[in-house]
Design a protein around this motif. Structure first.
Motif, PDB file in Angstrom:
ATOM      1  N   VAL A  88       5.741   9.328   4.357  1.00  0.00           N
ATOM      2  CA  VAL A  88       4.974   8.178   3.881  1.00  0.00           C
ATOM      3  C   VAL A  88       4.375   8.511   2.524  1.00  0.00           C
ATOM      4  O   VAL A  88       3.689   9.519   2.370  1.00  0.00           O
ATOM      5  N   ALA A  89       4.649   7.639   1.542  1.00  0.00           N
ATOM      6  CA  ALA A  89       4.109   7.817   0.189  1.00  0.00           C
ATOM      7  C   ALA A  89       3.367   6.558  -0.227  1.00  0.00           C
ATOM      8  O   ALA A  89       3.751   5.436   0.131  1.00  0.00           O
ATOM      9  N   TYR A  90       2.281   6.739  -0.995  1.00  0.00           N
ATOM     10  CA  TYR A  90       1.451   5.629  -1.450  1.00  0.00           C
ATOM     11  C   TYR A  90       1.849   5.197  -2.864  1.00  0.00           C
ATOM     12  O   TYR A  90       2.039   6.042  -3.742  1.00  0.00           O
ATOM     13  N   LEU A  91       1.942   3.893  -3.076  1.00  0.00           N
ATOM     14  CA  LEU A  91       2.298   3.386  -4.403  1.00  0.00           C
ATOM     15  C   LEU A  91       1.274   3.788  -5.461  1.00  0.00           C
ATOM     16  O   LEU A  91       1.633   4.047  -6.606  1.00  0.00           O
ATOM     17  N   LYS A  92       0.011   3.849  -5.062  1.00  0.00           N
ATOM     18  CA  LYS A  92      -1.043   4.189  -6.020  1.00  0.00           C
ATOM     19  C   LYS A  92      -0.832   5.567  -6.613  1.00  0.00           C
ATOM     20  O   LYS A  92      -1.191   5.827  -7.767  1.00  0.00           O
ATOM     21  N   ASN A  93      -0.243   6.468  -5.841  1.00  0.00           N
ATOM     22  CA  ASN A  93      -0.004   7.827  -6.325  1.00  0.00           C
ATOM     23  C   ASN A  93       1.151   7.917  -7.319  1.00  0.00           C
ATOM     24  O   ASN A  93       1.352   8.950  -7.948  1.00  0.00           O
ATOM     25  N   HIS A  94       1.907   6.815  -7.442  1.00  0.00           N
ATOM     26  CA  HIS A  94       3.113   6.848  -8.281  1.00  0.00           C
ATOM     27  C   HIS A  94       3.131   5.667  -9.249  1.00  0.00           C
ATOM     28  O   HIS A  94       4.175   5.061  -9.482  1.00  0.00           O
ATOM     29  N   ALA A  95       1.959   5.366  -9.794  1.00  0.00           N
ATOM     30  CA  ALA A  95       1.807   4.318 -10.809  1.00  0.00           C
ATOM     31  C   ALA A  95       2.352   2.980 -10.331  1.00  0.00           C
ATOM     32  O   ALA A  95       2.841   2.182 -11.123  1.00  0.00           O
ATOM     33  N   PHE A  96       2.277   2.756  -9.017  1.00  0.00           N
ATOM     34  CA  PHE A  96       2.718   1.498  -8.398  1.00  0.00           C
ATOM     35  C   PHE A  96       4.194   1.189  -8.699  1.00  0.00           C
ATOM     36  O   PHE A  96       4.594   0.034  -8.771  1.00  0.00           O
ATOM     37  N   ASP A  97       4.978   2.240  -8.846  1.00  0.00           N
ATOM     38  CA  ASP A  97       6.421   2.108  -9.041  1.00  0.00           C
ATOM     39  C   ASP A  97       7.112   2.278  -7.684  1.00  0.00           C
ATOM     40  O   ASP A  97       7.106   3.375  -7.119  1.00  0.00           O
ATOM     41  N   PRO A  98       7.708   1.219  -7.123  1.00  0.00           N
ATOM     42  CA  PRO A  98       8.270   1.313  -5.777  1.00  0.00           C
ATOM     43  C   PRO A  98       9.434   2.293  -5.667  1.00  0.00           C
ATOM     44  O   PRO A  98       9.571   2.970  -4.643  1.00  0.00           O
ATOM     45  N   MET A  99      10.288   2.388  -6.697  1.00  0.00           N
ATOM     46  CA  MET A  99      11.411   3.313  -6.621  1.00  0.00           C
ATOM     47  C   MET A  99      10.939   4.761  -6.595  1.00  0.00           C
ATOM     48  O   MET A  99      11.435   5.568  -5.804  1.00  0.00           O
ATOM     49  N   THR A 100       9.969   5.078  -7.437  1.00  0.00           N
ATOM     50  CA  THR A 100       9.422   6.428  -7.441  1.00  0.00           C
ATOM     51  C   THR A 100       8.731   6.728  -6.117  1.00  0.00           C
ATOM     52  O   THR A 100       8.836   7.840  -5.575  1.00  0.00           O
ATOM     53  N   THR A 101       8.032   5.749  -5.585  1.00  0.00           N
ATOM     54  CA  THR A 101       7.350   5.914  -4.296  1.00  0.00           C
ATOM     55  C   THR A 101       8.358   6.120  -3.174  1.00  0.00           C
ATOM     56  O   THR A 101       8.152   6.947  -2.278  1.00  0.00           O
ATOM     57  N   LEU A 102       9.462   5.377  -3.211  1.00  0.00           N
ATOM     58  CA  LEU A 102      10.512   5.543  -2.200  1.00  0.00           C
ATOM     59  C   LEU A 102      11.113   6.944  -2.271  1.00  0.00           C
ATOM     60  O   LEU A 102      11.348   7.585  -1.225  1.00  0.00           O
ATOM     61  N   GLU A 103      11.352   7.432  -3.458  1.00  0.00           N
ATOM     62  CA  GLU A 103      11.886   8.782  -3.619  1.00  0.00           C
ATOM     63  C   GLU A 103      10.905   9.827  -3.084  1.00  0.00           C
ATOM     64  O   GLU A 103      11.311  10.822  -2.467  1.00  0.00           O
ATOM     65  N   ALA A 104       9.621   9.594  -3.314  1.00  0.00           N
ATOM     66  CA  ALA A 104       8.610  10.523  -2.799  1.00  0.00           C
ATOM     67  C   ALA A 104       8.597  10.504  -1.274  1.00  0.00           C
ATOM     68  O   ALA A 104       8.484  11.552  -0.621  1.00  0.00           O
ATOM     69  N   ALA A 105       8.703   9.312  -0.692  1.00  0.00           N
ATOM     70  CA  ALA A 105       8.745   9.201   0.771  1.00  0.00           C
ATOM     71  C   ALA A 105       9.972   9.915   1.333  1.00  0.00           C
ATOM     72  O   ALA A 105       9.911  10.533   2.407  1.00  0.00           O
ATOM     73  N   ASP A 106      11.091   9.834   0.602  1.00  0.00           N
ATOM     74  CA  ASP A 106      12.315  10.506   1.039  1.00  0.00           C
ATOM     75  C   ASP A 106      12.132  12.026   1.044  1.00  0.00           C
ATOM     76  O   ASP A 106      12.576  12.715   1.977  1.00  0.00           O
ATOM     77  N   GLN A 107      11.450  12.552   0.032  1.00  0.00           N
ATOM     78  CA  GLN A 107      11.176  13.995  -0.006  1.00  0.00           C
ATOM     79  C   GLN A 107      10.255  14.407   1.149  1.00  0.00           C
ATOM     80  O   GLN A 107      10.453  15.462   1.764  1.00  0.00           O
TER      81      GLN A 107
ATOM     82  N   LEU B 182       0.824  -1.204   0.000  1.00  0.00           N
ATOM     83  CA  LEU B 182       0.000   0.000   0.000  1.00  0.00           C
ATOM     84  C   LEU B 182       0.863   1.260   0.000  1.00  0.00           C
ATOM     85  O   LEU B 182       0.634   2.189  -0.769  1.00  0.00           O
ATOM     86  N   ALA B 183       1.869   1.287   0.882  1.00  0.00           N
ATOM     87  CA  ALA B 183       2.659   2.507   1.053  1.00  0.00           C
ATOM     88  C   ALA B 183       4.086   2.151   1.456  1.00  0.00           C
ATOM     89  O   ALA B 183       4.364   1.045   1.925  1.00  0.00           O
ATOM     90  N   ILE B 184       4.972   3.126   1.273  1.00  0.00           N
ATOM     91  CA  ILE B 184       6.361   3.006   1.697  1.00  0.00           C
ATOM     92  C   ILE B 184       6.675   4.198   2.589  1.00  0.00           C
ATOM     93  O   ILE B 184       6.369   5.341   2.244  1.00  0.00           O
ATOM     94  N   ALA B 185       7.269   3.906   3.741  1.00  0.00           N
ATOM     95  CA  ALA B 185       7.641   4.964   4.688  1.00  0.00           C
ATOM     96  C   ALA B 185       9.138   4.923   4.945  1.00  0.00           C
ATOM     97  O   ALA B 185       9.744   3.850   4.979  1.00  0.00           O
ATOM     98  N   ILE B 186       9.737   6.101   5.130  1.00  0.00           N
ATOM     99  CA  ILE B 186      11.137   6.196   5.555  1.00  0.00           C
ATOM    100  C   ILE B 186      11.155   6.896   6.909  1.00  0.00           C
ATOM    101  O   ILE B 186      10.591   7.989   7.066  1.00  0.00           O
ATOM    102  N   LEU B 187      11.793   6.247   7.888  1.00  0.00           N
ATOM    103  CA  LEU B 187      11.903   6.796   9.232  1.00  0.00           C
ATOM    104  C   LEU B 187      13.357   7.130   9.518  1.00  0.00           C
ATOM    105  O   LEU B 187      14.258   6.358   9.178  1.00  0.00           O
ATOM    106  N   ASP B 188      13.574   8.276  10.144  1.00  0.00           N
ATOM    107  CA  ASP B 188      14.922   8.725  10.465  1.00  0.00           C
ATOM    108  C   ASP B 188      14.982   9.056  11.957  1.00  0.00           C
ATOM    109  O   ASP B 188      14.181   9.850  12.465  1.00  0.00           O
ATOM    110  N   LEU B 189      15.905   8.426  12.668  1.00  0.00           N
ATOM    111  CA  LEU B 189      16.080   8.692  14.096  1.00  0.00           C
ATOM    112  C   LEU B 189      16.636  10.099  14.280  1.00  0.00           C
ATOM    113  O   LEU B 189      17.715  10.427  13.782  1.00  0.00           O
ATOM    114  N   ASP B 190      15.893  10.939  14.985  1.00  0.00           N
ATOM    115  CA  ASP B 190      16.273  12.351  15.139  1.00  0.00           C
ATOM    116  C   ASP B 190      17.575  12.490  15.927  1.00  0.00           C
ATOM    117  O   ASP B 190      17.789  11.808  16.944  1.00  0.00           O
ATOM    118  N   TYR B 191      18.441  13.380  15.430  1.00  0.00           N
ATOM    119  CA  TYR B 191      19.681  13.783  16.106  1.00  0.00           C
ATOM    120  C   TYR B 191      20.620  12.599  16.389  1.00  0.00           C
ATOM    121  O   TYR B 191      21.369  12.608  17.379  1.00  0.00           O
TER     122      TYR B 191
END
Length: 363
Positions: free
Chosen positions: A326-345, A229-238
């Motif tokens: 958090v980015a949804y695959l549906k918003n990016h034509a179900f392309d995981p790499m594009t979705t990952l890049e969106a989550a990173d932004q 459904l979605a890809i999330a990137i989490l970053d531990l603060d500081y």
């Protein structure tokens, strides 16, 4: 006597070769689910069973041991695949006999199928006995020989058994079964070693979660694209501050503690099968999410943030927190790499907004 030894040697060598071929192929491919379906296993099996029929015909003058490969696959590789091979063997035998002579009747063909069913049932019953594997296989092979004798009785044109043929087939069977059994033990160990190496290559050494290499491998899976459904990137603060101020060891302990609490909380919220956690970078983690039934994505990450902020470590005076996108695959034509890049932004938006928060795409 000399010709008998030669015939035994030829048949034994052929059986060992066929056993090695089919166990190697199926252990490294079928069991590892690299085949797209069962068509490939059938393609592998057809020339092997045909070779068995041809060699036994040339050496003994009739076909013998024609369900042996199915028995080996049943016990050594997969009962499901082995069961299919019994009935596939029957079809190949019928075709082979039809090529030899044109007088094969429907009743005779039906009897070949009955022989396959009897041998399969006997093999399945032997597999249920609480005895050693080699004894189970020996019992199944003995039942196969009994069924072959019935075949020769009811279809004498194609399957009459002579004393010489029985000596050759039984001797070759015993020698080949022993060789195949020990070869299977060897190849099973090799597969286990390869699996262990693969596991180490796919897991992050520090957190023991899947690493970036495995993440990209998952991205290439059609099933991943269909289920995620979605890809999330989490970053531990500081985290850099923690690492610089308290040392590398404390930094590693912080990452381990952080990742374990994320993992446990996501299990509690989403269940074991609805997400996967990967180590993405120094202090970053990727979560691929399949479903959030009964909750919104915001509720999931708010609860996750609350959990992490309650985590304490004796060595650290500060409470932990994370930033996420958090980015949804549906918003990016179900392309995981594009979705990952969106989550990173989106993650960087959370950081620039002051950290300790999650930015989620609109679905």
């Amino acid at each position: 006597m000399g010709s008998l030894i030669i015939d035994i040697s030829v048949l034994t060598t052929m059986l060992i070769g066929l056993g090695i071929a089919i166990l190697t192929i199926l252990n490294f491919y079928e069991k590892r689910e690299l085949f797209g379906g069962h068509a490939e296993t059938i393609i592998v099996f057809l020339p092997l069973i045909y070779s068995l029929l041809s060699v036994s015909m040339l050496v003994i003058g009739n076909i013998y041991l024609y369900f042996l490969l199915a028995i080996w696959v049943y016990f050594y590789v997969s009962r499901h695949v082995g069961a299919g091979y019994f009935f596939l063997s029957a079809l190949v035998i019928i075709s082979y006999l039809r090529i030899l002579k044109t007088s094969l009747t429907i009743n005779q063909a039906a009897f070949v199928v009955v022989c396959a069913m009897l041998t399969y049932v006997g093999t399945a019953l032997m597999a249920r006995l609480k005895v050693s594997l080699l004894f189970q296989i020996s019992g199944a092979a003995f039942l196969m020989l009994c069924v072959e004798h019935l075949f020769g009785t009811f279809v004498p044109t194609y399957g009459v058994h002579t004393l010489r043929g029985s000596v050759i087939s039984v001797t070759a069977l015993v020698m080949a079964s022993i060789a195949t059994h020990y070869f299977n033990r060897y190849i099973t160990q090799r597969v286990a070693e390869i699996d262990a190496i693969t596991l180490r290559a796919n897991k992050d050494e520090l957190t023991q979660f899947y690493n970036l290499y495995y993440l990209y491998k998952d991205f290439g899976s059609q099933q991943f694209n269909e289920e995620t459904l979605a890809i999330a990137i989490l970053d531990l603060d500081y985290f850099k501050k923690v690492n610089d101020q308290y040392g590398h060891n404390i930094g590693n302990q912080t990452l381990i503690t952080f990742s374990k609490h994320i993992h446990q909380n996501l299990i509690e919220q989403l269940g074991t099968n609805n997400f996967e956690l990967y180590r993405y970078g120094g202090e970053e983690f990727v979560v691929t999410i399949k479903a959030v039934a009964g909750k919104t994505m915001k509720e999931v990450f708010d609860q996750l943030q609350d959990t992490i902020q309650c985590v304490t470590m004796e060595q650290l005076p500060e409470r932990m927190s994370f930033s996420a996108g958090v980015a949804y695959l549906k918003n990016h034509a179900f392309d995981p790499m594009t979705t990952l890049e969106a989550a990173d932004q989106l993650l960087y938006q959370s950081k620039h907004a002051g950290r300790k928060q999650t930015t989620i795409e609109f679905l």
